[in-house]
Scaffold this motif. Sequence first.
Motif, PDB file in Angstrom:
ATOM      1  N   PHE A  88     -43.114   9.711   5.185  1.00 35.73           N
ATOM      2  CA  PHE A  88     -42.447  10.110   6.420  1.00 35.73           C
ATOM      3  C   PHE A  88     -40.941  10.222   6.175  1.00 35.73           C
ATOM      4  O   PHE A  88     -40.329   9.346   5.563  1.00 35.73           O
ATOM      5  CB  PHE A  88     -42.717   9.052   7.495  1.00 35.73           C
ATOM      6  N   HIS A  89     -40.338  11.313   6.652  1.00 28.25           N
ATOM      7  CA  HIS A  89     -38.879  11.491   6.550  1.00 28.25           C
ATOM      8  C   HIS A  89     -38.220  11.347   7.919  1.00 28.25           C
ATOM      9  O   HIS A  89     -37.310  10.557   8.100  1.00 28.25           O
ATOM     10  CB  HIS A  89     -38.559  12.854   5.935  1.00 28.25           C
ATOM     11  N   ASN A  90     -38.684  12.135   8.867  1.00 27.99           N
ATOM     12  CA  ASN A  90     -38.246  12.017  10.254  1.00 27.99           C
ATOM     13  C   ASN A  90     -39.314  12.682  11.105  1.00 27.99           C
ATOM     14  O   ASN A  90     -40.352  13.100  10.580  1.00 27.99           O
ATOM     15  CB  ASN A  90     -36.852  12.639  10.471  1.00 27.99           C
ATOM     16  N   LEU A  91     -39.080  12.792  12.392  1.00 30.05           N
ATOM     17  CA  LEU A  91     -40.103  13.335  13.274  1.00 30.05           C
ATOM     18  C   LEU A  91     -40.606  14.684  12.778  1.00 30.05           C
ATOM     19  O   LEU A  91     -39.812  15.597  12.524  1.00 30.05           O
ATOM     20  CB  LEU A  91     -39.566  13.478  14.701  1.00 30.05           C
ATOM     21  N   PHE A  92     -41.910  14.776  12.597  1.00 26.56           N
ATOM     22  CA  PHE A  92     -42.603  16.002  12.195  1.00 26.56           C
ATOM     23  C   PHE A  92     -42.259  16.462  10.773  1.00 26.56           C
ATOM     24  O   PHE A  92     -42.510  17.610  10.420  1.00 26.56           O
ATOM     25  CB  PHE A  92     -42.330  17.147  13.190  1.00 26.56           C
ATOM     26  N   SER A  93     -41.699  15.592   9.968  1.00 26.00           N
ATOM     27  CA  SER A  93     -41.345  15.952   8.589  1.00 26.00           C
ATOM     28  C   SER A  93     -41.923  14.926   7.621  1.00 26.00           C
ATOM     29  O   SER A  93     -41.587  13.737   7.695  1.00 26.00           O
ATOM     30  CB  SER A  93     -39.822  16.026   8.417  1.00 26.00           C
ATOM     31  N   ARG A  94     -42.808  15.397   6.712  1.00 27.95           N
ATOM     32  CA  ARG A  94     -43.456  14.539   5.739  1.00 27.95           C
ATOM     33  C   ARG A  94     -43.565  15.256   4.402  1.00 27.95           C
ATOM     34  O   ARG A  94     -43.540  16.481   4.339  1.00 27.95           O
ATOM     35  CB  ARG A  94     -44.882  14.168   6.193  1.00 27.95           C
ATOM     36  N   THR A  95     -43.731  14.479   3.343  1.00 25.18           N
ATOM     37  CA  THR A  95     -43.979  15.014   2.008  1.00 25.18           C
ATOM     38  C   THR A  95     -45.279  14.416   1.490  1.00 25.18           C
ATOM     39  O   THR A  95     -45.504  13.210   1.623  1.00 25.18           O
ATOM     40  CB  THR A  95     -42.835  14.642   1.042  1.00 25.18           C
ATOM     41  N   ASP A  96     -46.143  15.251   0.902  1.00 27.50           N
ATOM     42  CA  ASP A  96     -47.384  14.751   0.326  1.00 27.50           C
ATOM     43  C   ASP A  96     -47.100  13.801  -0.832  1.00 27.50           C
ATOM     44  O   ASP A  96     -46.236  14.081  -1.669  1.00 27.50           O
ATOM     45  CB  ASP A  96     -48.245  15.910  -0.180  1.00 27.50           C
ATOM     46  N   ARG A  97     -47.835  12.702  -0.878  1.00 23.00           N
ATOM     47  CA  ARG A  97     -47.730  11.727  -1.961  1.00 23.00           C
ATOM     48  C   ARG A  97     -49.136  11.206  -2.274  1.00 23.00           C
ATOM     49  O   ARG A  97     -49.548  10.173  -1.777  1.00 23.00           O
ATOM     50  CB  ARG A  97     -46.808  10.563  -1.574  1.00 23.00           C
TER      51      ARG A  97
END
Length: 296
Positions: A88-97
Amino acid sequence: MNYRILGRTELNVSVIGVGTWQFGGEWGMNYTQEMVDQILDAAHEVGINLIDTAECYGDHLSEQLIGGYISRHKREDWIIATKFGHEFHNLFSRTDRFDSQSVVKQLDNSLKALQVDYIDLYQFHSGPDAAFDQDELWETLDKQVQAGKIRHLGISIGKNNNIHQVKRATEVGAKAIQVVYNRLDRVPEEEVFPACAKQDLGVLARVPLASGFLSGKYKPGATFASNDVRHRQDAEHQAKLLQEVERIAQEELPEGVDMASWALAWCLKHDAVTTVIPGCKTAEQVRANAAAVALL
């Protein structure tokens, strides 16, 4: 409350669970510990024992709020399902891990946030087939099962027609499938549910109220705040869904029956579905969701 065994696990889950994406702040509200306590107290009072969350509902925020509650109550009263695969980075922003090293770190962070020693159901979270097909990932997860950090593995498929991941569930050691299923989205009935039945997989139906549209609260033209995930959905598609909801209310909903209760019971009447995990913003909504068992 009614209970069902989740597939080939020994988990005896309530047919109504508590979905907790909202605790991460992406459904138009920010939650305090007191608010979450009230929701989970209400869930316990009506016999709900299943909580579904994820590492990326906030930066482990949903898990932290749940952990704040669980730490002051009996761990054995609850079946906790969480997920892995996104930063999770911020609202509605993510990176696959989805690499094995990152997943072990996510698992440890989830255990810490939840303040528990083990997770009942740890789910691959809406990842692509390329990530899913990593043998190293599943070998690593199996080691975590053997170590006692995870009781059972599951798969939360990102697309309702992802039959590839469902068909490989038993092969990778997963015993449950989570999928979007509701009266407005019946795609899983075509291939996913038959594949689950063939493998004796438990099924968790998420979004059973179609993002609240089957609650009966919203009419065509409804709008949502910018910090509500529904604000990001296609307006034309939403309008069509709400028109269909009006038709259902007129033609399918029995007279005098609450639409949300009817919609939850509708999902649970499919033989493949073990439990539904609707979101809820208040204790009153938890109690209303639980009332659906009267229609089974």
